[in-house]
Write a protein that holds these residues in place. Structure first.
Motif, PDB file in Angstrom:
ATOM      1  N   PHE A 198       4.523  63.449  46.961  1.00 56.85           N
ATOM      2  CA  PHE A 198       3.313  63.693  46.146  1.00 56.85           C
ATOM      3  C   PHE A 198       2.517  64.960  47.024  1.00 56.85           C
ATOM      4  N   VAL A 199       2.011  65.506  46.109  1.00 57.51           N
ATOM      5  CA  VAL A 199       0.933  66.872  46.750  1.00 57.51           C
ATOM      6  C   VAL A 199       0.483  67.147  45.937  1.00 57.51           C
ATOM      7  N   GLY A 200      -0.862  67.195  47.157  1.00 54.30           N
ATOM      8  CA  GLY A 200      -1.989  67.626  46.175  1.00 54.30           C
ATOM      9  C   GLY A 200      -2.923  67.456  47.241  1.00 54.30           C
ATOM     10  N   VAL A 201      -4.380  67.366  46.706  1.00 49.84           N
ATOM     11  CA  VAL A 201      -5.483  67.036  47.943  1.00 49.84           C
ATOM     12  C   VAL A 201      -5.648  66.260  47.910  1.00 49.84           C
ATOM     13  N   LEU A 202      -6.081  65.128  48.881  1.00 50.77           N
ATOM     14  CA  LEU A 202      -6.702  63.863  49.177  1.00 50.77           C
ATOM     15  C   LEU A 202      -7.709  63.221  48.161  1.00 50.77           C
ATOM     16  N   ARG A 203      -8.042  63.358  47.248  1.00 50.83           N
ATOM     17  CA  ARG A 203      -8.826  63.465  46.729  1.00 50.83           C
ATOM     18  C   ARG A 203     -10.014  61.786  45.694  1.00 50.83           C
ATOM     19  N   TYR A 204     -10.704  61.426  45.072  1.00 47.61           N
ATOM     20  CA  TYR A 204     -10.459  60.123  44.821  1.00 47.61           C
ATOM     21  C   TYR A 204     -10.049  60.347  43.536  1.00 47.61           C
ATOM     22  N   TYR A 205      -9.749  61.308  42.615  1.00 45.80           N
ATOM     23  CA  TYR A 205      -9.636  61.071  41.251  1.00 45.80           C
ATOM     24  C   TYR A 205      -7.428  61.088  41.459  1.00 45.80           C
ATOM     25  N   LYS A 206      -6.969  61.439  42.253  1.00 47.17           N
ATOM     26  CA  LYS A 206      -6.039  61.662  42.378  1.00 47.17           C
ATOM     27  C   LYS A 206      -5.528  60.560  42.863  1.00 47.17           C
ATOM     28  N   GLY A 207      -5.536  58.751  42.490  1.00 45.29           N
ATOM     29  CA  GLY A 207      -5.219  57.951  42.478  1.00 45.29           C
ATOM     30  C   GLY A 207      -4.187  57.241  43.426  1.00 45.29           C
ATOM     31  N   LEU A 208      -4.117  58.329  44.687  1.00 43.67           N
ATOM     32  CA  LEU A 208      -3.368  56.843  45.696  1.00 43.67           C
ATOM     33  C   LEU A 208      -3.509  55.601  45.913  1.00 43.67           C
ATOM     34  N   HIS A 209      -4.551  55.276  45.902  1.00 43.81           N
ATOM     35  CA  HIS A 209      -4.881  53.968  46.808  1.00 43.81           C
ATOM     36  C   HIS A 209      -3.576  53.284  45.507  1.00 43.81           C
ATOM     37  N   ILE A 210      -3.338  53.440  44.236  1.00 43.38           N
ATOM     38  CA  ILE A 210      -2.786  52.959  42.914  1.00 43.38           C
ATOM     39  C   ILE A 210      -1.232  53.186  43.670  1.00 43.38           C
ATOM     40  N   LEU A 211      -0.935  54.243  44.481  1.00 43.29           N
ATOM     41  CA  LEU A 211       0.320  54.679  44.296  1.00 43.29           C
ATOM     42  C   LEU A 211       0.802  53.573  46.259  1.00 43.29           C
ATOM     43  N   LEU A 212       0.130  53.654  47.016  1.00 37.98           N
ATOM     44  CA  LEU A 212      -0.449  52.482  47.904  1.00 37.98           C
ATOM     45  C   LEU A 212       0.185  51.282  47.324  1.00 37.98           C
ATOM     46  N   ASP A 213      -0.399  50.732  46.126  1.00 42.81           N
ATOM     47  CA  ASP A 213      -0.509  48.911  46.170  1.00 42.81           C
ATOM     48  C   ASP A 213       0.838  49.249  45.297  1.00 42.81           C
ATOM     49  N   ALA A 214       1.252  50.794  44.448  1.00 44.83           N
ATOM     50  CA  ALA A 214       1.916  49.659  44.300  1.00 44.83           C
ATOM     51  C   ALA A 214       3.108  49.960  44.912  1.00 44.83           C
ATOM     52  N   VAL A 215       3.697  50.658  45.832  1.00 41.20           N
ATOM     53  CA  VAL A 215       4.967  50.624  46.507  1.00 41.20           C
ATOM     54  C   VAL A 215       4.879  49.272  47.585  1.00 41.20           C
ATOM     55  N   HIS A 237      -5.252  52.052  54.920  1.00 39.57           N
ATOM     56  CA  HIS A 237      -5.554  51.221  53.964  1.00 39.57           C
ATOM     57  C   HIS A 237      -4.107  50.954  53.344  1.00 39.57           C
ATOM     58  N   ALA A 238      -3.099  52.096  53.857  1.00 40.50           N
ATOM     59  CA  ALA A 238      -1.733  51.688  53.940  1.00 40.50           C
ATOM     60  C   ALA A 238      -1.630  50.801  55.100  1.00 40.50           C
ATOM     61  N   ARG A 239      -1.574  50.734  56.090  1.00 37.71           N
ATOM     62  CA  ARG A 239      -1.911  50.303  57.655  1.00 37.71           C
ATOM     63  C   ARG A 239      -1.913  48.680  57.254  1.00 37.71           C
ATOM     64  N   ARG A 240      -3.218  48.936  56.565  1.00 39.80           N
ATOM     65  CA  ARG A 240      -3.229  46.926  55.676  1.00 39.80           C
ATOM     66  C   ARG A 240      -2.071  46.578  54.925  1.00 39.80           C
ATOM     67  N   LEU A 241      -1.712  47.113  54.210  1.00 32.41           N
ATOM     68  CA  LEU A 241      -0.409  46.778  53.325  1.00 32.41           C
ATOM     69  C   LEU A 241       0.753  47.078  53.788  1.00 32.41           C
ATOM     70  N   PHE A 269       3.077  61.001  40.923  1.00 30.50           N
ATOM     71  CA  PHE A 269       1.400  62.083  40.657  1.00 30.50           C
ATOM     72  C   PHE A 269       0.750  60.285  40.029  1.00 30.50           C
ATOM     73  N   PRO A 270       0.216  59.885  40.728  1.00 26.53           N
ATOM     74  CA  PRO A 270      -1.197  58.693  40.204  1.00 26.53           C
ATOM     75  C   PRO A 270      -2.172  59.007  39.850  1.00 26.53           C
ATOM     76  N   SER A 271      -2.859  60.703  39.236  1.00 26.09           N
ATOM     77  CA  SER A 271      -3.921  60.562  39.466  1.00 26.09           C
ATOM     78  C   SER A 271      -4.612  59.356  37.492  1.00 26.09           C
ATOM     79  N   HIS A 272      -5.417  58.882  38.394  1.00 22.69           N
ATOM     80  CA  HIS A 272      -6.083  58.133  37.210  1.00 22.69           C
ATOM     81  C   HIS A 272      -7.270  58.876  36.147  1.00 22.69           C
ATOM     82  N   LEU A 273      -7.817  59.539  36.512  1.00 22.37           N
ATOM     83  CA  LEU A 273      -9.706  60.275  36.026  1.00 22.37           C
ATOM     84  C   LEU A 273      -9.166  61.630  34.998  1.00 22.37           C
TER      85      LEU A 273
END
Length: 386
Positions: A198-215, A237-241, A269-273
């Motif tokens: 994944f490449v991008g600025v870590l913003r709310y709409y990038k959906g990276l929490h979805i990616l972490l849950d997915a893996v 979040h990654a540490r908790r998982l 690219f998990p952006s969701h918004l």
């Protein structure tokens, strides 16, 4: 032909997607005889104008910021002065202060506005801003949407179809450094032989929490390139998982980014918004011939990544669907390779900087000459929405 670009941030202060598009536009259209200048804001103290890759950049000190909108009172006079000396003013939307500056500076030159995104998050402030924004969109001579998908799904653009055409983003691969063998070896050692990127600025709409849950529970290695407002929350979040296979490497320069794009197995690219209006890093993945996984949000992401052809497209905000897509690519290397090849072919067909520059240069010249009818095929960019 002299064109002035006006946007809130630019190189070297900020390396986001819109900044990359402006950069590619300036370099590409310069080869076609266009002299470009950029007017932007900075939080730094160095306000000297400078030349960047052949175009002149003017910086003004930002006075304050409200809801990600930078303000600089000095922009009124500077915009007025620079606009008088140019043939066309090119605005990059959204940036509400830009709309105000246009009217206060009494810009009278032909104008084009690239509509990079709807305003999605600031609902209350949007109601206050809407009269100004609507007036501004009516005043500019031409609006450019960045994909047929976005034009088809934006309620704002629906009110301006009579003067809106589609010119997709394009990238010039020669502006990126060639990967060095030693750098590739270092990243291969650190990231492993096969990983998603994944490449991008870590913003709310990038959906990276979805990616972490997915893996979670899959063991799929993921390298996350970028920094931003939600970085700390994502790492926690990654540490908790217990995601020890997820590597946060921070913001990187082009040399390291190209190395990782070269080495990666596929781009996620998990952006969701709808704040994710296009996805420049997704396009960089296609340029490097990588299969992609993205979400269907009605924007340019699904114009770059065609489900079943160049990668997989899943419902937004669904970590289970995203995880299944990752598993499908991971377990089918031949499929991933074929999708990557088709992604590269689609980039060459539709998304080169030369194609983008040619269309914008023609638009600039038409505006400067007082000819502003829509181009043939406007609104479709040569293909229907997909």
């Amino acid at each position: 032909m002299r064109v002035l670009h006006f946007y809130k941030t630019y190189y070297p202060d900020s390396l986001g997607g819109v900044e990359q598009v402006i950069r590619q536009l300036c370099v590409g259209t310069a080869r076609l005889g266009v002299r470009n200048e950029v007017l932007t804001l900075t939080r730094g103290s160095d306000l000297a104008s400078f030349t960047f890759e052949g175009h002149l950049v003017h910086r003004l000190r930002q006075d304050f910021e409200i809801a990600s909108t930078g303000f600089a009172f000095a922009a009124f006079e500077r915009l007025a002065r620079l606009a008088r000396a140019c043939d066309v003013v090119h605005y990059h939307f959204p940036w509400p202060f830009m709309d105000l500056a246009h009217f206060v500076a009494r810009v009278r030159k032909p104008s084009v506005l690239t509509y990079h995104s709807d305003i999605v998050r600031q609902k209350r402030l949007l109601r206050l801003y809407q009269p100004l924004g609507t007036r501004f969109l009516r005043r500019v001579d031409r609006i450019v949407a960045t994909s047929p998908n976005y034009l088809a799904t934006s309620s704002v653009l629906a009110g301006h179809r009579d003067k809106t055409e589609v010119i997709t983003y394009g990238l010039d691969q020669t502006l990126y450094p060639a990967p060095e063998a030693a750098r590739l070896a270092r990243w291969r050692l650190r990231a492993g032989p096969r990983f998603f990127l994944f490449v991008g600025v870590l913003r709310y709409y990038k959906g990276l929490h979805i990616l972490l849950d997915a893996v979670a529970g899959t063991g799929h290695p993921v390298v996350i390139v970028g920094a931003g407002p939600v970085e700390r929350a994502l790492k926690e979040h990654a540490r908790r998982l217990g995601l020890h296979q997820v590597l946060f490497v921070g913001a990187l320069g082009d040399a390291d980014k190209v190395a990782l794009l070269t080495l990666c197995y596929g781009l996620v690219f998990p952006s969701h918004l709808r704040s994710e209006a296009f996805g420049i890093s997704l396009l960089e993945g296609a340029m490097h011939g990588k299969p992609m996984i993205s979400s269907e949000i009605g924007t340019g992401t699904s114009y770059i990544n065609i489900d079943g052809l160049t990668g997989l497209v899943v419902p937004p905000g669904d970590p289970h669907a995203f995880g299944r897509a990752m598993r499908t690519l991971w377990e089918n290397p031949a499929l991933a390779l074929a999708m990557g090849r088709r992604a590269r072919a689609r980039y060459l067909e539709l998304f080169t900087a030369a194609q983008m520059a040619k269309r914008y240069a023609a638009l600039y010249r038409g505006l400067a000459a007082g000819r502003v009818p829509l181009a043939v095929g406007a609104g479709h960019a040569g293909a229907p929405p997909v």
